[in-house]
Enzyme design. Structure first.
Site, short mmCIF file in Angstrom:
data_model
loop_
_atom_site.label_atom_id
_atom_site.label_comp_id
_atom_site.label_asym_id
_atom_site.label_seq_id
_atom_site.Cartn_x
_atom_site.Cartn_y
_atom_site.Cartn_z
N CYS A 124 -6.96 -8.51 -3.41
CA CYS A 124 -8.08 -8.19 -4.31
C CYS A 124 -8.03 -6.72 -4.74
O CYS A 124 -8.27 -6.39 -5.90
CB CYS A 124 -9.43 -8.40 -3.63
SG CYS A 124 -9.58 -9.89 -2.67
N ASP A 125 -7.74 -5.83 -3.80
CA ASP A 125 -7.93 -4.40 -4.04
C ASP A 125 -6.63 -3.60 -4.14
O ASP A 125 -6.67 -2.41 -4.48
CB ASP A 125 -8.79 -3.78 -2.91
CG ASP A 125 -10.17 -4.44 -2.84
OD1 ASP A 125 -10.66 -4.87 -3.91
OD2 ASP A 125 -10.73 -4.54 -1.74
N CYS B 287 -9.04 -7.00 1.87
CA CYS B 287 -8.35 -7.92 0.98
C CYS B 287 -7.32 -7.19 0.14
O CYS B 287 -7.65 -6.61 -0.90
CB CYS B 287 -9.37 -8.65 0.09
SG CYS B 287 -8.59 -9.85 -1.00
#
Ligand code: NAP
Length: 301
Positions: free
Chosen positions: A134-135, A131
């Site tokens: 997300c990261d 992701c």
């Protein structure tokens, strides 16, 4: 007892929920553990008509629309679906509860396909991610690899290029023909994105003595690429593990709607043959809801 239960809270499920609740059907969304599925991870949703913004904002506003019409929501995942001879449905969930309905719409979507090479599983969350939105933040000013050559991989590379110093896309073919031209052009215009064609990874390991937790990615040609993070975007598989063998699925686990019993409907990325787009998921959620509403109305007579 609900009229219609909807599994999944992505575009297909939430659209279905709007239609079902607005038709005055007692509607429950079994959302999964988190709201929105893959759409919640889209940093910039720019090809859904009439909307440009974050996927999560779109999801939240669509959920508000559904609950505004009376749809209920519970955060849990279905582990089994059962039905009796009259096609009354029971959904068994991982929160220990069961829910009953006259009809069910499955819209549990798809999940990222896993990279099956040495080290990929072990280093998940320690440099390996599925992701980018997300990261990606953790790799500001660093060097990252993106694995894959479809729209997702190229979009991830573009997102990461705004944060990271250097992005290399590792792709097993010789050009990005699978991705849309507009996305390919954007990638080509970015100075800090480099494609590495005709290459696959065979293993990932931690770099010995690295103070910053760097990784070493070993390629099919035997090269070793040192990087800070690896983002995998090699396609998707349908989230249909909760179904038994009586429901026919294609080679990536997507449901063949012709195999469904009365009162069970499918929408979105887990439906065989559908193009995986937010717009198509919305359309198929609408269509499944209209079929389910009509089915419940007939069943009630
Ligand atoms: P995809 O189109 O199926 O592409 C997967 C990529 O991963 C392919 O390039 C494939 O290589 C590669 N791959 C698969 N298995 C691999 C492995 N084991 N090792 C290395 N590489 C591997 O998947 P996606 O990019 O996630 O897209 C899925 C769907 O969502 C598509 O319909 C796409 O159009 C859609 N999507 C749309 C947008 C958008 O509209 N902006 C954004 C994201 C996704 P090969 O090419 O060699 O098979």
């Amino acid at each position: 007892m609900y009229d219609i239960i909807i599994l999944g809270s992505g575009p297909a499920g939430l659209t279905a929920a709007i239609y079902c609740a607005r038709a005055n059907k007692k509607t429950l969304i079994i959302a999964g553990d988190t709201l929105g599925g893959q759409t919640a991870e889209i940093a910039n949703l720019e090809n859904f008509p009439g909307y440009m913004g974050s996927g999560m904002d779109w999801i939240q506003s669509t959920l508000k629309q559904a609950t505004g019409f009376g749809a209920e929501i519970v955060y849990a995942s279905a582990t089994d679906i059962k039905w009796d001879n009259d096609f009354n449905y029971t959904i068994i969930c991982d929160n220990g509860k069961t829910y009953n309905a006259s009809a069910v719409i499955m819209g549990t979507g798809a999940r990222a396909r896993r990279l099956e090479i040495q080290g990929a599983k072990e280093l998940l969350g320690q440099g390996v991610s599925y992701c980018a939105t997300c990261d990606g933040f953790f790799y500001s000013g660093k060097k990252v690899l993106v694995i894959g050559g479809g729209n997702s991989a190229l979009n991830d590379a573009l997102y990461l290029a705004d944060l990271a110093k250097e992005v290399q896309i590792i792709y097993r073919k010789s050009s990005f023909t699978r991705a849309e031209a507009i996305i390919r052009d954007r990638v080509a215009a970015r100075k800090n994105i480099t494609p590495v064609f005709n290459t696959e990874l065979t293993a990932i390991r931690k770099k010995e003595d690295s103070e910053t937790g760097e990784l070493v990615a070993v390629t099919t040609t035997g090269d070793e690429i040192v990087c800070d993070g690896i983002f995998v975007a090699i396609g998707h598989e349908a989230n249909t593990d909760y179904l038994d063998e009586s429901i026919k699925r294609d080679d990536v686990g997507r449901i063949e709607s012709s195999s469904l019993p009365n009162g069970l409907f499918v929408a979105g990325d887990e439906k065989s043959g559908i193009k995986m787009q937010v717009a198509t998921a919305v359309g198929s959620g609408c269509s499944a809801a209209m079929d389910a509403i009509s089915y419940v109305n007939t069943k009630g007579n």
